[in-house]
Design an enzyme around this catalytic site. Structure first.
Site, PDB file in Angstrom:
ATOM      1  N   ARG A  96       0.813  -1.211   0.000  1.00 21.68           N
ATOM      2  CA  ARG A  96       0.000   0.000   0.000  1.00 21.68           C
ATOM      3  C   ARG A  96       0.849   1.264   0.000  1.00 21.68           C
ATOM      4  O   ARG A  96       1.922   1.302   0.599  1.00 21.68           O
ATOM      5  CB  ARG A  96      -0.936   0.008   1.218  1.00 21.68           C
ATOM      6  CG  ARG A  96      -2.008  -1.067   1.161  1.00 21.68           C
ATOM      7  CD  ARG A  96      -2.755  -1.201   2.488  1.00 21.68           C
ATOM      8  NE  ARG A  96      -3.818  -2.206   2.379  1.00 21.68           N
ATOM      9  CZ  ARG A  96      -3.636  -3.514   2.501  1.00 21.68           C
ATOM     10  NH1 ARG A  96      -2.413  -3.984   2.734  1.00 21.68           N
ATOM     11  NH2 ARG A  96      -4.647  -4.349   2.393  1.00 21.68           N
ATOM     12  N   HIS A 121      -0.881  -2.455  -4.631  1.00 17.65           N
ATOM     13  CA  HIS A 121      -0.385  -3.373  -5.661  1.00 17.65           C
ATOM     14  C   HIS A 121      -0.415  -2.776  -7.067  1.00 17.65           C
ATOM     15  O   HIS A 121      -0.717  -3.456  -8.044  1.00 17.65           O
ATOM     16  CB  HIS A 121      -1.169  -4.679  -5.622  1.00 17.65           C
ATOM     17  CG  HIS A 121      -0.846  -5.574  -4.466  1.00 17.65           C
ATOM     18  ND1 HIS A 121       0.245  -5.373  -3.662  1.00 17.65           N
ATOM     19  CD2 HIS A 121      -1.488  -6.678  -3.981  1.00 17.65           C
ATOM     20  CE1 HIS A 121       0.273  -6.315  -2.718  1.00 17.65           C
ATOM     21  NE2 HIS A 121      -0.758  -7.113  -2.889  1.00 17.65           N
ATOM     22  N   HIS A 192       3.417 -13.162  -6.041  1.00 18.09           N
ATOM     23  CA  HIS A 192       2.246 -13.295  -5.175  1.00 18.09           C
ATOM     24  C   HIS A 192       1.629 -14.690  -5.237  1.00 18.09           C
ATOM     25  O   HIS A 192       0.400 -14.839  -5.172  1.00 18.09           O
ATOM     26  CB  HIS A 192       1.199 -12.235  -5.536  1.00 18.09           C
ATOM     27  CG  HIS A 192       0.334 -11.796  -4.392  1.00 18.09           C
ATOM     28  ND1 HIS A 192      -0.730 -12.533  -3.936  1.00 18.09           N
ATOM     29  CD2 HIS A 192       0.383 -10.690  -3.615  1.00 18.09           C
ATOM     30  CE1 HIS A 192      -1.313 -11.892  -2.940  1.00 18.09           C
ATOM     31  NE2 HIS A 192      -0.655 -10.770  -2.718  1.00 18.09           N
ATOM     32  N   ASP A 250      -1.143 -10.518   7.907  1.00 18.29           N
ATOM     33  CA  ASP A 250      -0.960  -9.602   6.773  1.00 18.29           C
ATOM     34  C   ASP A 250       0.086  -8.574   7.190  1.00 18.29           C
ATOM     35  O   ASP A 250      -0.223  -7.408   7.407  1.00 18.29           O
ATOM     36  CB  ASP A 250      -2.298  -8.942   6.420  1.00 18.29           C
ATOM     37  CG  ASP A 250      -2.278  -8.165   5.100  1.00 18.29           C
ATOM     38  OD1 ASP A 250      -1.265  -8.245   4.382  1.00 18.29           O
ATOM     39  OD2 ASP A 250      -3.271  -7.477   4.802  1.00 18.29           O
ATOM     40  N   GLU A 312       5.833 -12.688   0.113  1.00 19.35           N
ATOM     41  CA  GLU A 312       6.043 -11.614  -0.864  1.00 19.35           C
ATOM     42  C   GLU A 312       7.333 -10.867  -0.517  1.00 19.35           C
ATOM     43  O   GLU A 312       7.361 -10.005   0.352  1.00 19.35           O
ATOM     44  CB  GLU A 312       4.854 -10.656  -0.868  1.00 19.35           C
ATOM     45  CG  GLU A 312       3.517 -11.325  -1.107  1.00 19.35           C
ATOM     46  CD  GLU A 312       2.343 -10.420  -0.771  1.00 19.35           C
ATOM     47  OE1 GLU A 312       2.327  -9.267  -1.244  1.00 19.35           O
ATOM     48  OE2 GLU A 312       1.451 -10.861  -0.011  1.00 19.35           O
TER      49      GLU A 312
END
Length: 348
Positions: A96, A121, A192, A250, A312
């Site tokens: 972000r 993204h 991803h 996350d 990632e």
């Protein structure tokens, strides 16, 4: 060269037509193999990994990433409330960017906002939704190429990106990224795939993760970095001692410098281990969303929020807005380079 312009596709035994984009542009799939029987399937839609098949010691093959059987499903997935980005290449900027805004060379750029008023993204049409060219191809290697035009999603500079996937004889999937720009810009590319060492029809909760990180980025309730760091001593997300995958995570982990392995995933059930090597400063771990409990994947499998885990490897999210974060600026005349390796091993 665009692969679709090659007149003798039969020369490439590991290349097949995958399907058509809405504008009837051809989308291709490719298969890389090695002497151990490992197979990696990819498509030039999004420079996406669609399948990684690992042979077990008994010869049984396990497909260890989530995905779809056809390009229509990949294309449609980006219209979901939260796109899953299965196996794709994320760009121009992974993660972000706060309010979709950053300042570079005293000029403020207003990006396309696609996530609660923030840019995520790369924007509404990121690199995962573009058909890449193919510039090199053989049985163990494919190189994808993409031109992202100046002000694509309002990012400055025309960006030329090359991504080479190589399947080695050591069961490594090696990703090498290179990029140049016509103007100073910001860039943060990542891969991803959602991994599951028990197969894409299982969940990941009984698999163990290790991350060589003693801190992670602190974020607010919109998952935007505050600029501070959370020390992981005593934290539930301290994975320096391997523990089972959480049902929801996350977070961006700050990889300790000069480590041999940034992270690994281990399946005690399948005796299979995946090690992650990278030259990037962080690995973002993601489990627990974007599958909606009803998302139909490969082989008619229903994917759930705990069907896979993402590793990632990337720079920090929102780095353009934090001077003390590693720089994400790519200057005109310089070259962005990144290497990430996912290595698979059968453990006795």
């Amino acid at each position: 060269m665009k692969l679709k312009h090659i007149s003798h596709l039969q020369e490439y035994s590991n290349c097949k037509l995958f399907g058509l984009a809405p504008d009837n542009e051809e989308i291709y799939c490719f298969e890389l193999t090695n002497k151990n029987g490992m197979k990696v399937q990819l498509t030039n839609y999004g420079a996406t990994v669609t399948s990684i098949q690992i042979p077990a010691l008994d010869g049984k093959m396990t497909d260890v990433v989530l995905g779809f059987d056809n390009p229509d499903a990949y294309i449609a997935s980006y219209n979901l409330p939260n796109a899953p980005y299965f196996g794709t290449t994320v760009g121009r900027y992974a993660g972000r960017i706060n309010k979709g805004r950053f300042t570079l060379n005293d000029k403020t750029f207003e990006l396309v906002e696609n996530n609660n008023g923030n840019a995520l993204h790369g924007g509404k049409i990121g690199f995962g939704q573009k058909i890449w060219d193919v510039t090199d191809l053989n049985g163990q290697l494919v190189t994808f190429h993409l031109i992202s035009e100046n002000l694509d999603e309002n990012y400055p500079g025309q960006l030329h990106v090359f991504l080479t996937y190589t399947l080695t004889e050591e069961n490594e999937l090696k990703l090498e990224y290179k990029a140049t720009t016509t103007e100073d810009t910001v860039i943060n590319l990542t891969h991803h795939s959602y991994f599951n060492l028990n197969g894409h029809d299982a969940d990941v909760l009984d698999q163990e993760i290790f991350i060589d990180a003693d801190k992670m980025l602190e974020t607010n309730n919109e998952s935007i970095p505050t600029g501070k760091f959370t020390v992981l001593d005593g934290h539930d997300f301290d994975f320096r001692t391997a523990k089972n995958c959480p049902a929801s995570i996350d977070n961006s982990f700050v990889i300790n410098t000069d480590v041999a392995i940034a992270a690994h995933l281990l399946s005690p059930k399948n005796n299979l281990k995946m090690s992650v090597y990278t030259d990037q400063p962080s690995v973002h771990i993601y489990v627990g969303g974007n599958c909606f409990d009803v998302l139909k994947g490969k082989e008619n499998v229903n994917y759930t929020p705990i069907s896979g885990i993402c590793f990632e490897t990337q720079n920090f999210p929102d780095a353009p807005n934090h001077d003390h974060f590693p720089s994400s600026v790519l200057k005109k005349g310089d070259e962005y380079q990144q290497t990430t390796i996912y290595k698979f091993e059968n453990i006795n």
